[in-house]
Write a protein that holds these residues in place. Structure first.
Motif, mmCIF file in Angstrom:
data_model
loop_
_atom_site.group_PDB
_atom_site.id
_atom_site.type_symbol
_atom_site.label_atom_id
_atom_site.label_comp_id
_atom_site.label_asym_id
_atom_site.label_seq_id
_atom_site.Cartn_x
_atom_site.Cartn_y
_atom_site.Cartn_z
ATOM 1 N N UNK A 17 49.168 19.539 67.206
ATOM 2 C CA UNK A 17 49.591 18.425 66.356
ATOM 3 C C UNK A 17 50.951 17.883 66.787
ATOM 4 N N UNK A 18 51.808 18.780 67.311
ATOM 5 C CA UNK A 18 53.131 18.367 67.791
ATOM 6 C C UNK A 18 53.059 17.764 69.194
ATOM 7 N N UNK A 19 51.836 17.711 69.747
ATOM 8 C CA UNK A 19 51.598 17.126 71.070
ATOM 9 C C UNK A 19 52.428 17.809 72.161
ATOM 10 N N UNK A 20 52.461 19.132 72.139
ATOM 11 C CA UNK A 20 53.181 19.897 73.160
ATOM 12 C C UNK A 20 52.369 19.865 74.454
ATOM 13 N N UNK A 21 52.995 19.391 75.524
ATOM 14 C CA UNK A 21 52.315 19.271 76.810
ATOM 15 C C UNK A 21 53.246 19.711 77.936
ATOM 16 N N UNK A 41 48.154 21.675 74.658
ATOM 17 C CA UNK A 41 47.684 22.825 73.895
ATOM 18 C C UNK A 41 46.362 22.458 73.222
ATOM 19 N N UNK A 42 45.374 23.311 73.394
ATOM 20 C CA UNK A 42 44.069 23.062 72.785
ATOM 21 C C UNK A 42 44.062 23.608 71.360
ATOM 22 N N UNK A 43 43.640 22.780 70.439
ATOM 23 C CA UNK A 43 43.578 23.162 69.024
ATOM 24 C C UNK A 43 42.317 23.988 68.772
ATOM 25 N N UNK A 44 42.486 25.270 68.518
ATOM 26 C CA UNK A 44 41.343 26.136 68.261
ATOM 27 C C UNK A 44 40.772 25.969 66.855
ATOM 28 N N UNK A 45 41.443 25.169 66.027
ATOM 29 C CA UNK A 45 40.897 24.859 64.704
ATOM 30 C C UNK A 45 40.168 23.513 64.696
ATOM 31 N N UNK A 46 40.073 22.892 65.866
ATOM 32 C CA UNK A 46 39.281 21.673 65.970
ATOM 33 C C UNK A 46 37.798 22.034 66.019
ATOM 34 N N UNK A 57 51.393 26.746 79.618
ATOM 35 C CA UNK A 57 52.496 25.839 79.282
ATOM 36 C C UNK A 57 53.804 26.612 79.191
ATOM 37 N N UNK A 58 53.755 27.834 78.657
ATOM 38 C CA UNK A 58 54.949 28.670 78.599
ATOM 39 C C UNK A 58 55.475 28.935 80.010
ATOM 40 N N UNK A 59 54.569 29.219 80.943
ATOM 41 C CA UNK A 59 54.976 29.486 82.324
ATOM 42 C C UNK A 59 55.620 28.249 82.953
ATOM 43 N N UNK A 60 55.016 27.100 82.720
ATOM 44 C CA UNK A 60 55.545 25.864 83.304
ATOM 45 C C UNK A 60 56.922 25.537 82.736
ATOM 46 N N UNK A 61 57.074 25.682 81.418
ATOM 47 C CA UNK A 61 58.368 25.394 80.795
ATOM 48 C C UNK A 61 59.438 26.366 81.279
ATOM 49 N N UNK A 62 59.038 27.639 81.485
ATOM 50 C CA UNK A 62 59.986 28.613 82.019
ATOM 51 C C UNK A 62 60.428 28.242 83.417
ATOM 52 N N UNK A 63 59.488 27.784 84.220
ATOM 53 C CA UNK A 63 59.820 27.357 85.580
ATOM 54 C C UNK A 63 60.748 26.144 85.561
ATOM 55 N N UNK A 64 60.464 25.212 84.674
ATOM 56 C CA UNK A 64 61.315 24.030 84.563
ATOM 57 C C UNK A 64 62.721 24.395 84.115
ATOM 58 N N UNK A 65 62.836 25.401 83.264
ATOM 59 C CA UNK A 65 64.149 25.853 82.805
ATOM 60 C C UNK A 65 64.990 26.352 83.973
ATOM 61 N N UNK A 66 64.386 27.169 84.843
ATOM 62 C CA UNK A 66 65.129 27.695 85.984
ATOM 63 C C UNK A 66 65.584 26.558 86.887
ATOM 64 N N UNK A 67 64.696 25.611 87.107
ATOM 65 C CA UNK A 67 65.028 24.490 87.985
ATOM 66 C C UNK A 67 66.186 23.678 87.418
#
Length: 513
Positions: free
Chosen positions: A47-51, A64-69, A371-381
């Motif tokens: 719902x927060x459109x985290x991508x 993020x795929x909504x598992x309640x959809x 997405x967690x992995x990608x955001x972590x990588x972006x943080x280091x960069x």
């Protein structure tokens, strides 16, 4: 289990971690709770459109795929069975335990252990166990289901705390997973991903990357980690656990001299083992071996992807021969009964695997881990670090991500396209980036409840102490994770400062000096 009173800050901290962790619900309940939380958070984050942008497909966004959809609910119901049956450790454990069960219930393992206890210098047992655990990565994940329970049994037979033996083996198998004296299936897997990532920056350099690019570093790592694991076991973990008073079965605890028929059984089992291994070698050693790869390769061949049934055979045949010689096996009914009895003891693990399988599948399907992995990588960069601070930050973030995504190849497929070119731009070789990743990927395995084999290690530990929970295992394994990280990072920094090649034709710096 009787624990020694601990007054030091570190030991008190570990006791606190254990108390807090063990106040959590039963692991089965906890995995169901985790699965439920993944479902809830997937809906919120959707719902927060985290991508995040997919580094393997530039321009494409992962959401993020909504598992309640509607689709998510359908997925949870339709995949429940396959989430369980395709849970990675389930088949590995159950198939392997069929062979191990015959070897154990025929008396072969017990007799071998008693012989080992009465002949091997006791002071070398811990180091041997850690070393064997590290080397077990050549057999993929077999070390988890063979060495961890064996370590507990060996320590129990010597009157030492079985959980310390289990911890020593688990540390070698899991925290030392990347190290080995031989090339394992992990090397070509990571090398191929590194090569593809390097090709985006310098295709010519990428052509020279080989599967042995970290080989020199990993050889030395085996001995360094063996010493570190031995120290942690004997100076930290075992003193903290104290004296074991949980009641040991006589077949595991007695170290009496072997009887004549037992010696004959061992000789027969030994001959059967040699003949079995020789027959299996014919499948891959000759150039015409049917278990070689399409181009005749050995690494990443059908042989290496069939190690689970191979281990079953290696345990089963010597166990049968021993049983027939000692009369503990008289007919096929005895064999079937012993197999059935072994499977009966795995009931608790099967239930745990069902719960863990749902959680792991939901986490992957939701895309939250990626997405967690990608955001972590972006943080280091974004930190702007260079040199040793950059490498340390990379190791820390990769280790943190490893707590949530267990697959080494899955994480590297995401991180390599970002970090390999970035590090090349800063003057560091793809080989260095890969070895730093391998350090981070291994050392935090033993403290991650999401690591697929974490559940079965708890099940093995509960054989000796029914109260063992996630808190007990994490607090026991945390010293290994910390010490392995420290010594491995120091070793990597020394390698970096000295400029030694990491493997054949694999320099530290890019371009090669």
């Amino acid at each position: 289990m009787v624990k020694q009173k601990n007054n030091g800050f570190v030991m008190r901290s570990l006791d606190t971690i254990e108390r807090v962790g063990n106040k959590l619900p039963h692991p089965v309940t906890l995995f169901f709770i985790f699965a439920g939380l993944v479902v809830v958070f997937s809906a919120i984050l959707s719902l927060l459109n985290v991508t995040a942008e997919d580094p393997t497909n530039p321009g494409e966004m992962l959401a993020v795929k909504n598992l309640l959809s509607t689709e998510g609910i359908q997925y949870m119901f339709t995949s429940a069975v396959t989430n369980f049956t395709e849970f990675a450790p389930l088949g590995t454990v159950l198939v392997t335990m069929i062979g191990i069960g015959i070897a154990e219930r025929s008396g072969l393992i017990s007799t071998m252990l008693r012989g080992l206890v009465t002949s091997v210098p006791k002071q070398l047992l811990t180091a041997t166990l850690v070393f064997a655990g590290i080397m077990s990565s050549m057999a993929a994940d077999a070390g988890y289901v063979v060495l961890t329970p064996l370590g507990a049994v060996l320590f129990a037979a010597l009157g030492r705390h079985p959980l310390a033996g289990l911890a020593a083996a688990f540390a070698g198998v899991s925290a030392g997973y990347s190290a080995n004296l031989l090339i394992t299936s992990l090397d070509p897997l990571l090398a191929s991903l590194t090569q593809m990532a390097a090709a985006t920056y310098d295709p010519q350099y990428a052509e020279g990357i080989n599967i042995a690019m970290n080989y020199y570093f990993m050889i030395i790592s085996v001995f360094v980690l063996t010493l570190a694991g031995t120290y942690v076991t004997e100076k930290m973990v075992e003193p903290r656990l104290g004296k074991y008073e949980g009641g040991i079965q006589s077949s595991e605890g007695e170290a009496t001299a072997l009887k004549v028929e037992e010696k004959r059984g061992l000789v027969g089992a030994g001959i059967a083992f040699v003949l079995t291994c020789s027959a299996l070698a014919l499948l891959i050693v000759p150039e015409w071996g049917p278990m070689r790869g399409p181009e005749g390769e050995i690494i990443d061949s059908p042989f290496f992807t069939s190690l689970v049934p191979i281990i079953l055979i290696v345990f089963l045949i010597p166990g049968l021969v021993y049983g027939l010689i000692t009369k503990s096996i008289r007919n096929d009914k005895d064999v079937a009964n012993q197999m059935s009895e072994t499977m009966a003891t795995m009931g608790a693990y099967i239930v745990l695997a069902f719960a863990a399988g749902q959680f792991v599948a939901y986490f992957g399907e939701s895309n939250m881990g990626i997405i967690l992995a990608i955001q972590g990588a972006n943080f280091i960069e974004s930190t702007g670090f260079t040199g040793i601070p950059l490498i340390l930050t990379f190791i820390f973030v990769a280790g943190f991500i490893n707590l949530f995504i267990g697959s080494a190849s899955a994480k590297w497929a995401i991180m390599a396209p970002i970090f390999v070119p970035m590090m090349m731009h800063l003057g560091y070789s793809p080989e260095l980036t890969t070895v730093a990743y391998r350090v981070a990927d291994s050392t935090t395995n033993v403290i991650s409840p999401l690591m697929p084999y974490f559940a079965i290690v708890i099940a093995f530990a509960q054989k000796y102490d029914k109260k063992v929970g996630i808190g007990t295992l994490i607090s026991t394994m945390l010293p290994y994770s910390i010490v392995f990280s420290i010594v491995w990072i120091i070793m990597l920094i020394a390698w970096l400062l000295l400029g030694i090649d990491l493997g054949p034709g694999s320099p530290i710096h890019y371009p090669a000096n």
